[in-house]
Scaffold this active site. Structure first.
Site, PDB file in Angstrom:
ATOM      1  N   ASP A 164      -1.629  -2.296   1.916  1.00 26.37           N
ATOM      2  CA  ASP A 164      -1.389  -2.717   0.536  1.00 26.37           C
ATOM      3  C   ASP A 164       0.089  -2.850   0.204  1.00 26.37           C
ATOM      4  O   ASP A 164       0.470  -2.882  -0.969  1.00 26.37           O
ATOM      5  CB  ASP A 164      -2.072  -1.752  -0.445  1.00 26.37           C
ATOM      6  CG  ASP A 164      -2.221  -2.349  -1.840  1.00 26.37           C
ATOM      7  OD1 ASP A 164      -2.182  -3.591  -1.957  1.00 26.37           O
ATOM      8  OD2 ASP A 164      -2.367  -1.583  -2.809  1.00 26.37           O
ATOM      9  N   ASP A 202      -7.019  -6.810   3.752  1.00 27.67           N
ATOM     10  CA  ASP A 202      -5.635  -7.173   3.410  1.00 27.67           C
ATOM     11  C   ASP A 202      -4.638  -7.019   4.556  1.00 27.67           C
ATOM     12  O   ASP A 202      -3.467  -7.347   4.393  1.00 27.67           O
ATOM     13  CB  ASP A 202      -5.114  -6.370   2.211  1.00 27.67           C
ATOM     14  CG  ASP A 202      -5.713  -6.825   0.892  1.00 27.67           C
ATOM     15  OD1 ASP A 202      -6.399  -7.856   0.881  1.00 27.67           O
ATOM     16  OD2 ASP A 202      -5.493  -6.144  -0.119  1.00 27.67           O
ATOM     17  N   ASP A 354      -9.894  -1.142 -10.558  1.00 27.05           N
ATOM     18  CA  ASP A 354      -8.730  -1.596  -9.806  1.00 27.05           C
ATOM     19  C   ASP A 354      -7.466  -0.881 -10.268  1.00 27.05           C
ATOM     20  O   ASP A 354      -6.408  -1.035  -9.660  1.00 27.05           O
ATOM     21  CB  ASP A 354      -8.530  -3.102  -9.987  1.00 27.05           C
ATOM     22  CG  ASP A 354      -9.677  -3.912  -9.431  1.00 27.05           C
ATOM     23  OD1 ASP A 354     -10.200  -3.548  -8.364  1.00 27.05           O
ATOM     24  OD2 ASP A 354     -10.068  -4.923 -10.061  1.00 27.05           O
TER      25      ASP A 354
END
Length: 374
Positions: A164, A202, A354
């Site tokens: 991330d 990701d 989130d």
């Protein structure tokens, strides 16, 4: 995390849910179904296992965030038929944040909708905590349960260093050597039955925060991870990070995926897209087929799509953090009837924040209710 990213927010030991819902197709919005349980983020049990050696422990340093520019394309369907599977239903691991909330709040006016439209759906179990001493037993708790019921569990390996790019989901292994050892232990818990592995959301699409040398090293480690997982369990199906249709152009993403081993049958069964995001199923099908064509790998490579929150598509303003007006998407299934699309999965648990409607990764009943309401 930047708006173009997959918005993975998974802090703690594990998250997501699994359930034994009948596989079926539908519109981008899921239908109500039978109620059952799902797993919570921090409560996956430790079951007896072979000895797991200790690994070094250190903290990972956050790195700068990356930005990515969207450029979706259209593609025509491929000729390869959808993948068949021996076990035709997804496995439910019997505990979750959402089920805990439903059980604790039976009188809440939102409980029936959340229970019937979210708590009963099969979703992935995340392994996001770098805890090498227990990872094998925790993975085995999920895969052995699926094997006992002849159903397919979905697990997410999420411990790559610098994940991330230092955003809300930062963490993971302290370095790639430790990560490789963690993957070895993860693989040891896969058992011998069918299992879907979503490998490091990701990690490929959001790699611009790394230097060229760091990116090369990460991709080599991901390629190794796929080989280790598939060698440990030949029935494991391993999928690599394709971002989503609003992020990178398909050819550009395919080039990165190739470097990470996604075009090799020894390490990969294909790609995953739309994890924790909102793009429509139709857009993801077209995008994923483009990527698979550009990968030019074995004809058996396919794609799985996260449909957990894409019932209304992506917000027009590009908002990614618990955006209003979104809905749950198609029910999870291994039977898509779409060439080269192996499954629709709920990788992100609807209702887990989130970071805008609560602490990242925690369950928000108000958000869940908004997503699940017809």
């Amino acid at each position: 995390m930047v708006a173009a990213a997959s918005v993975v927010v998974a802090v703690g030991t594990a998250t997501g849910m699994l359930s034994a819902l009948d596989d079926r197709e539908g519109s981008d919005e899921a239908r109500p179904g039978i109620v059952s349980g799902s797993p919570s983020r921090d409560s996956l049990p430790v079951v007896p296992s072979a000895s797991e050696p200790a690994a070094p422990s250190a903290s990972v340093s956050p790195s700068a965030k990356a930005s990515a520019s969207p450029s979706p394309r259209k593609a025509s369907p491929g000729s390869t038929k959808a993948r068949s599977t021996t076990a035709t239903r997804l496995y439910r691991y019997p505990s979750s944040q959402v089920l805990d909330w439903v059980q604790d709040n039976p009188g809440d006016r939102r409980a029936a909708v959340i229970e019937s439209r979210i708590a009963d759906r099969p979703a992935a179990v995340w392994f996001a905590e770098y805890a090498p001493a227990t990872i094998t037993s925790r993975v085995r708790a999920v895969t052995s349960g699926g094997a006992a019921q002849d159903r397919v569990p979905v697990v997410v390996a999420y411990a790559i260093p610098d994940r991330d790019c230092g955003g809300a989901s930062q963490g993971g292994a302290p370095d790639l050597g430790a990560y490789d050892a963690w993957i070895d232990r993860f693989a040891a818990g896969l058992g011998s039955g069918e299992v879907v592995v979503v490998l490091e959301p990701d990690s490929i699409a959001q790699s611009e925060c790394l230097s060229a040398a760091q990116r090369t090293d990460r991709f080599a480690s991901l390629a190794r991870a796929g080989r280790v997982l598939k060698a440990a369990n030949p029935k494991a199906r391993v999928y690599y990070d394709a971002g989503h249709s609003g992020w990178r152009p398909a050819a550009e993403q395919a080039a990165l995926l190739k470097q990470a081993g996604a075009a090799s049958a020894a390490s990969s069964d294909g790609i995953f897209s739309n994890v924790s995001n909102f793009h429509t199923t139709a857009a993801e099908i077209a995008y994923d087929r483009q990527i698979l064509e550009a990968l030019d790998g074995p004809p058996g490579l396919g794609a799985v799509i996260d449909t957990s929150r894409n019932g209304n598509g992506a917000p027009p303003d590009g908002q990614w953090c618990d955006p209003a007006g979104r809905k749950i998407g198609r029910a999870p299934t291994l039977n898509t009837d779409e060439p080269r699309i192996d499954a629709y999965l709920w990788v992100k648990l609807p209702g887990e924040s989130d970071g805008c409607k609560g602490t990242p990764g925690t369950f928000s009943p108000s958000y869940a209710y908004d997503l699940a309401s017809p």
